[in-house]
Design an enzyme around this catalytic site. Structure first.
Site, short mmCIF file in Angstrom:
data_model
loop_
_atom_site.label_atom_id
_atom_site.label_comp_id
_atom_site.label_asym_id
_atom_site.label_seq_id
_atom_site.Cartn_x
_atom_site.Cartn_y
_atom_site.Cartn_z
N THR A 84 2.11 -2.27 -13.99
CA THR A 84 3.11 -3.30 -13.71
C THR A 84 2.50 -4.30 -12.73
O THR A 84 2.72 -4.21 -11.52
CB THR A 84 4.40 -2.70 -13.12
OG1 THR A 84 4.06 -1.77 -12.07
CG2 THR A 84 5.20 -1.97 -14.19
N CYS A 95 -0.14 0.28 -5.31
CA CYS A 95 1.14 0.72 -4.76
C CYS A 95 1.51 -0.07 -3.52
O CYS A 95 2.34 -0.96 -3.58
CB CYS A 95 1.09 2.22 -4.44
SG CYS A 95 1.03 3.27 -5.92
N LYS A 112 11.24 4.23 -4.70
CA LYS A 112 9.78 4.10 -4.82
C LYS A 112 9.29 2.86 -4.06
O LYS A 112 8.30 2.90 -3.32
CB LYS A 112 9.39 4.01 -6.29
CG LYS A 112 7.95 3.62 -6.56
CD LYS A 112 6.98 4.66 -6.06
CE LYS A 112 5.56 4.31 -6.48
NZ LYS A 112 4.57 5.29 -5.98
N ASN A 153 6.75 2.74 -0.26
CA ASN A 153 5.49 2.02 -0.06
C ASN A 153 5.66 0.79 0.84
O ASN A 153 4.72 0.40 1.54
CB ASN A 153 4.89 1.63 -1.40
CG ASN A 153 4.23 2.83 -2.07
OD1 ASN A 153 3.64 3.68 -1.41
ND2 ASN A 153 4.35 2.92 -3.39
#
Length: 407
Positions: free
Chosen positions: A85, A260, A206, A210
């Site tokens: 992504t 990430c 998620k 990060n």
């Protein structure tokens, strides 16, 4: 749960370890990737990426005929989307690009049947799982008859095969039934807790994890730049400050990389730039640290040139985005090395985790220590943590962005 066929779409740093783990847990796994080299390599029982223990898992799974790779989707009972992504190209705030996710969803639409599980693991902006459902619905799938959920990976490169099993997982379904069904699937191979929620919360979780790490790294990176101006050893400063019982400052570096921490915060910022001010500032600080590092190397080169009266050679130690892996995605070390090359500097690189690079001249650590006029320590690989490197750092004009020479 009865062992079923799992179709894993995307056989990269997350998809392949997941596929191999599932195959070694008794599932029949069909892996899908557009990279023909990856498909051929996997079907020979070998791996195309570097990750400890992964080769043994893949070799065992292929030998047992429980893992086969294909270049096109295959029928299954569980579909796991593990594709990249990235960002859309352009100016301003980076915008998340979920084109690969939606394309992967379309590619499995003809195989999905009632009762199947469709799981997204790719890091995605909030609402992506719902968009996948819309894609399947438009393709004629009755999404009320399947179970769709988001379950982000939470693994550390270099420890993926262990953390896929040991770490807690968050599962968010589009319906409570989907959450339960997909959670039961993960419980067949995850020893950590499987925590149930809804899809949007799981997606935001998620990104939050990060972004939290990015903000804390930004503090350390900003501190390192402030200390440099004042002539303070930031490594000693952090060690002293961390003796406070409620202080735990992270270690600074040359920036932040990987797919990430360097990416996920922008997914939050893009959705609400007016509100996500701290998260945006942290991203900007960490990006600026990389540009600041380039400037520090240029200063060191100018000093070396004045001293030697010739064009100095720069040895960039490390290219990966973090220590002891081969992953160069979003790596600040790569950006720094590219920037120096583009300015006409004489640059070589040392990266013990890859064999070749199509852009950089790779040399051994020994050659770099012997021939360089300027050492730029960009990644704290274990190969660099020795007395020879520390001695050379003290003798040459060196810029150490990750504390290899301290202690």
């Amino acid at each position: 749960m009865q062992k079923k066929t799992v179709c894993v779409v995307g056989l990269g740093y997350i998809g392949l370890p997941t596929a191999a783990l599932l195959a070694n847990n008794g599932f029949n796994v069909v892996g899908v990737d557009l990279n023909a080299h990856a498909v051929d390599t996997i079907n020979q029982g070998r791996i195309h990426i570097v990750e400890p223990d992964l080769d043994a898992f893949v070799r065992s799974a292929v030998a047992a005929k429980r893992l086969t790779a294909f270049s096109t989707p295959q029928a299954g009972d569980v579909y796991m989307i593990c594709v990249p992504t990235p960002f859309h190209e352009g100016v301003g705030i980076p915008q998340p690009n979920i084109d690969y996710v939606l394309a992967a969803t379309r590619s499995i639409a003809g195989f999905v049947k009632p009762g199947d599980l469709v799981i997204l693991e790719s890091t995605s902006p909030v609402g992506t799982t719902e968009q996948m459902a819309a894609v399947l619905r438009d393709a004629g799938v009755d999404v009320s008859q399947i179970h769709m959920a988001y379950c982000p990976e939470r693994v550390l490169p270099g420890k993926i095969m262990t953390e896929l099993v040991e770490n807690d997982r968050v599962v968010g379904g589009l319906t409570p039934a989907a959450t339960h069904a997909v959670s039961d699937f993960y419980r067949t191979f995850v020893r950590g807790a499987v925590l149930e929620t809804d899809a949007k919360t799981a997606e935001m979780c998620k990104l939050t994890e990060n972004s939290f790490r990015d903000v804390n790294i930004a503090f350390a990176n900003e501190l390192s730049m402030l200390c440099a101006k004042s002539g303070i050893d930031v490594w000693k400063l952090i060690a002293l400050a961390n003796r406070h019982p409620r202080v735990n400052i992270l270690q600074p570096g040359a920036g932040v990389g990987g797919h990430c921490i360097a990416v996920d915060p922008w997914f939050i910022v893009a959705g609400d730039p007016e509100t996500a001010r701290i998260i945006r500032t942290a991203r900007e600080v960490n990006n600026y640290k990389t540009e600041w590092a380039i400037d520090q190397i240029k200063i060191a080169v100018a000093d070396a040139s004045a001293r030697t009266r010739r064009k100095p050679r720069i040895a960039c130690l490390g290219l990966s985005f973090k220590p002891d892996i081969d992953d160069l995605r979003e790596s600040p070390a790569v950006h720094i090395t590219e920037a120096l090359l583009s300015k006409g500097y004489d640059v070589v690189a040392v990266e013990p985790n890859i064999e070749a690079h199509d852009q950089f001249v790779l040399v051994s650590l020994e050659e770099a220590l012997k021939t360089a006029d300027v050492l730029a320590v960009l990644v704290k690989h274990r190969e660099f943590l020795n007395d020879a490197v520390k001695t050379t750092l003290s003798q040459l004009k060196a810029v150490d962005f990750c504390g290899v020479g301290c202690g």
